[in-house]
Write an enzyme that holds these catalytic residues in place. Structure first.
Site, short mmCIF file in Angstrom:
data_model
loop_
_atom_site.label_atom_id
_atom_site.label_comp_id
_atom_site.label_asym_id
_atom_site.label_seq_id
_atom_site.Cartn_x
_atom_site.Cartn_y
_atom_site.Cartn_z
N GLU A 240 0.84 -1.19 0.00
CA GLU A 240 0.00 0.00 0.00
C GLU A 240 0.88 1.25 0.00
O GLU A 240 1.92 1.26 0.66
CB GLU A 240 -0.89 0.01 1.26
CG GLU A 240 -1.92 -1.10 1.28
CD GLU A 240 -2.94 -0.94 2.43
OE1 GLU A 240 -2.81 -0.01 3.24
OE2 GLU A 240 -3.86 -1.77 2.47
N HIS B 83 -4.10 6.57 1.48
CA HIS B 83 -3.42 5.30 1.29
C HIS B 83 -4.19 4.48 0.28
O HIS B 83 -5.33 4.78 -0.05
CB HIS B 83 -3.19 4.55 2.62
CG HIS B 83 -4.41 3.94 3.24
ND1 HIS B 83 -5.39 4.69 3.85
CD2 HIS B 83 -4.81 2.65 3.36
CE1 HIS B 83 -6.32 3.89 4.34
NE2 HIS B 83 -6.01 2.63 4.04
N ASP C 281 -8.23 0.73 9.68
CA ASP C 281 -8.42 2.13 9.27
C ASP C 281 -9.38 2.84 10.23
O ASP C 281 -9.14 3.98 10.63
CB ASP C 281 -8.99 2.20 7.85
CG ASP C 281 -8.00 1.73 6.80
OD1 ASP C 281 -6.79 1.76 7.08
OD2 ASP C 281 -8.44 1.34 5.71
ZN ZN Z 1 -6.78 0.86 4.63
#
Ligand code: ZN
Length: 135
Positions: free
Chosen positions: A25, A84, A96
């Site tokens: 990521e 992200h 998250d």
């Molecule tokens: Zn995430």
């Protein structure tokens, strides 16, 4: 009224490009200006993803977080959000959501699969999706 996030197609293309070039990521900060519920992205501040847990996670070195704020200050901008990428849909993961509680900024998530984006902010303990305007 729903909060809005304005982002230029140039900046969006840059995030898409970076996310396609990386196996893990990609992440960083959105620098810009805020006017009430209107957030405008002016610049990106890219940060290396140092997560050792998984390629589908992101973590930033605290020193880089500090530098991002100093950089924004020099430009006369604010750190308005975190971005992200996800190797899937741009919906917040459990991790998250946990992060959003502690970092009440705009969270922009980009799918590295199809380039779709979504932005969220945690307010008063509940998650809200922002309207994203491509400029
Ligand atoms: Zn995430």
């Amino acid at each position: 009224m729903r909060s809005r996030l304005r982002i230029s197609s140039r900046i969006l293309r840059e995030i898409v490009h970076d996310s396609l070039a990386e196996d893990r990521e990609v992440c960083g900060f959105l620098l810009g200006v805020v006017d009430n519920d209107d957030f405008k992205v002016v610049e990106l501040y890219k940060v290396e993803n140092v997560s050792a847990v998984s390629q589908a996670r992101f973590e930033m070195d605290p020193r880089r977080v500090y530098e991002a704020h100093k950089y924004a200050e020099r430009l006369g901008l604010e750190v308005i959000g975190i971005y992200h990428s996800h190797p899937g849909p741009p919906t917040p993961s459990i991790v998250d959501l946990e992060g959003m509680k502690h970092w009440p900024l705009v969270w922009l998530i980009l799918s590295s699969i199809d380039g779709s984006i979504a932005a969220y902010v945690m307010k008063d303990g509940s998650i809200r999706e922002l309207e994203v305007l491509l400029e």
